[in-house]
Scaffold this motif. Structure first.
Motif, mmCIF file in Angstrom:
data_model
loop_
_atom_site.group_PDB
_atom_site.id
_atom_site.type_symbol
_atom_site.label_atom_id
_atom_site.label_comp_id
_atom_site.label_asym_id
_atom_site.label_seq_id
_atom_site.Cartn_x
_atom_site.Cartn_y
_atom_site.Cartn_z
ATOM 1 N N THR A 182 0.820 -1.214 0.000
ATOM 2 C CA THR A 182 0.000 0.000 0.000
ATOM 3 C C THR A 182 0.852 1.262 0.000
ATOM 4 O OG1 THR A 182 -0.151 -0.065 2.420
ATOM 5 C CG2 THR A 182 -1.916 -1.149 1.173
ATOM 6 N N ARG B 187 -4.455 -6.268 -11.646
ATOM 7 C CA ARG B 187 -3.159 -5.580 -11.580
ATOM 8 C C ARG B 187 -2.193 -6.279 -12.535
ATOM 9 N NH1 ARG B 187 -6.032 -2.489 -9.689
ATOM 10 N NH2 ARG B 187 -5.983 -1.421 -7.668
ATOM 11 N N LEU C 171 -0.457 1.099 -8.989
ATOM 12 C CA LEU C 171 -1.331 2.270 -9.018
ATOM 13 C C LEU C 171 -1.846 2.563 -10.423
ATOM 14 C CD1 LEU C 171 0.598 4.747 -6.685
ATOM 15 C CD2 LEU C 171 -1.413 3.382 -6.125
ATOM 16 N N HIS D 177 -1.539 7.880 -5.666
ATOM 17 C CA HIS D 177 -1.977 7.391 -4.362
ATOM 18 C C HIS D 177 -3.030 6.322 -4.566
ATOM 19 C CE1 HIS D 177 -3.797 7.400 -0.338
ATOM 20 N NE2 HIS D 177 -2.690 7.957 0.081
ATOM 21 N N ARG D 178 -3.040 5.321 -3.704
ATOM 22 C CA ARG D 178 -3.938 4.187 -3.896
ATOM 23 C C ARG D 178 -5.409 4.574 -3.804
ATOM 24 N NH1 ARG D 178 -4.757 1.053 1.426
ATOM 25 N NH2 ARG D 178 -5.228 -0.633 0.002
#
Length: 490
Positions: free
Chosen positions: A146, A182, A282, A355-356
């Motif tokens: 994260t 992902r 991301l 940012h996630r």
């Protein structure tokens, strides 16, 4: 960063979350842990017959991976290293009904000895101090990264350490990320393993609780310095009473949709010196040049990785695209593209998600508002501030800025922007966008507002003071970037 642990009780068990991310649900955690642990140890047992196996588990403080490792009678020693003492405490208390007491002393063990040793320590530090060839199996059961710092334990340097401590032909297994959600991040892990000298076999498994949270089908990677063959995998012997991994059809996990598999050659490897993985996580869906597959056939095609023995094709990255200077470099390259017929850079490369909790749509919207954002800047004040430090700027830029200031003062049309001024505007644009995506209140001195609620709140303090601070944030960023890219001879 503080860690938030949360346990959600439900009629059939519990679900465990770390920082809001599901780690496991007892309704189907056996799918995850059996696919992560059992193939690796079964393969090692086959390669080292009649040999007491030593197993290292990195992460896995809940004790569930240790439970499955201890199913094998051939396993004589399990070492578990996890930095989170709170998770380990749960593994010895709340999770005992599910991990079958794997982290507790085994009753009746001679002289109080057990097959399990637990270390509360960072895995990278622990492994780096181990001697060579000291384990037959290494299981990596880490949480989803994260932060950029979390991705160190997925780097080439990490996998090189794992390869070093494995006995020759030893086996490792690692939790990956979702190949379908992902895609680039998963193949970055694959190529990084290959670059570390490990022959890797990817797997994709459906875990209902993960899919219900939007995580997609989950990925694992089985690897060894010695190539893993189909005949070996077909001959594996597993412990009895399996819950999820079925010997007759589990090898289908090595078959990934070709629409996903075809992207495996289009990524850089992840290293500590030039990180790539968190960028891919991301920004998972960048446009890629792919082999043409007819849409009607695409969903039907699969690639069976048991039939492949591949060399690594991942390249070392040249820059970390989450850093401001790298993003500015991309913008400057785009500014000086000589072939106007080329397709412009994708927006998510010009300004990737940082940012996630952000999204590509959010970043694209900011890109669309770039003109409006720049109009918020007091150009007279900006140029005056720059000229106050004229001795630090290239002479040609100073002349051009003075000409620009005079045009603005006299109201002349800005029909021409010089090369140097274009660079300044480009760098200012990057700095402004980055500042807005990370801290919009600082740049524009706006308080929080909620259009849906019809109310607004402005924080204490002078709005003009915050505006000046925001302006100087951009000016300092502009100077810093200019120092990186300006030619001292100009």
């Amino acid at each position: 960063m503080p860690t938030s642990l949360f346990i959600e009780q439900h009629p059939n068990g519990l679900a465990f979350y770390i920082n809001g991310d599901l780690q496991f649900d007892t309704a189907d955690e056996t799918i995850y842990h059996e696919y992560l642990v059992l193939p690796a140890i079964a393969l090692a047992a086959q390669r080292f017959p009649q040999t007491p196996l030593r197993v290292l588990i990195c992460g896995g403080g809940d004790g569930l991976a240790a439970r499955d490792a201890l199913r094998f009678s051939q396993v004589s020693d399990v070492t578990l290293v996890d930095y989170d003492s709170e998770v380990l405490a749960l593994g010895r208390t709340v999770f005992v009904p599910y991990n079958q007491g794997s982290l507790l002393d085994e009753p009746g063990a001679a002289l109080g000895e057990t097959r399990l040793t637990v270390h509360t320590q960072e895995a990278f530090e622990f492994v780096s101090r181990l001697p060579d060839a000291c384990y037959h199996v290494v299981i990596c059961d880490f949480t989803f990264p994260t932060r950029a710092e979390d991705a160190q334990i997925y780097s080439r340097e990490w996998f090189q350490q794992v390869e070093r401590i494995l006995c020759p032909s030893g086996v490792m297994s690692t939790n990956g990320v979702s190949p379908e959600q992902r895609t680039l991040g998963f193949w970055c892990l694959y190529q990084t393993l290959l670059a570390a000298g490990l022959q890797a076999k990817p797997l994709q498994v459906a875990i209902p609780s993960f899919q219900a949270h939007g995580y997609g089908a989950w990925g694992f990677l089985l690897a060894s310095a010695m190539p893993i063959t189909r005949s070996e995998v077909e001959a594996l012997s597993f412990p009895p009473t399996l819950s999820a991994l079925q010997p007759q059809d589990w090898m289908a996990a090595f078959q990934l949709p070709t629409t996903i598999a075809q992207h495996r050659h289009a990524v850089n490897i992840h290293t500590l010196t030039c990180p790539q993985l968190f960028y891919y996580l991301l920004n998972p869906r960048l446009p890629l040049e792919t082999t043409a597959i007819a849409p009607s056939d695409a969903e039907l095609q699969t690639t069976d990785f048991l039939d492949l023995q591949e060399a690594g094709t991942g390249c070392l990255g040249t820059r970390d695209l989450l850093q401001l200077d790298s993003i500015a470099s991309v913008w400057l390259e785009e500014l000086y593209r000589s072939d106007n017929l080329q397709t412009p850079q994708a927006l998510d490369q010009l300004m990737p998600v940082q940012h996630r909790y952000h999204s590509a749509q959010m970043t694209s919207e900011w890109m669309g508002y770039l003109k409006a954002l720049l109009e918020e800047v007091n150009l007279n004040q900006l140029i005056a501030s720059l000229l106050e430090r004229a001795q630090e700027l290239p002479p040609q830029l100073v002349r051009e800025l003075k000409q620009l200031a005079e045009k603005i003062r006299t109201g002349q049309p800005l029909t021409y922007v010089s090369e140097h001024t274009a660079e300044v505007i480009t760098l200012l644009s990057v700095t402004l966008l980055m500042a807005n995506l990370t801290s919009p209140d600082v740049v524009f001195a706006k308080g929080y507002s909620s259009s849906s609620g019809g109310s607004s709140y402005s924080g204490n303090g002078s709005e003009s003071d915050l505006g000046i601070f925001g302006m100087w944030t951009m000016i300092i960023g502009g100077f810093w970037l200019w120092n990186l890219y300006s030619n001292p001879d100009d």
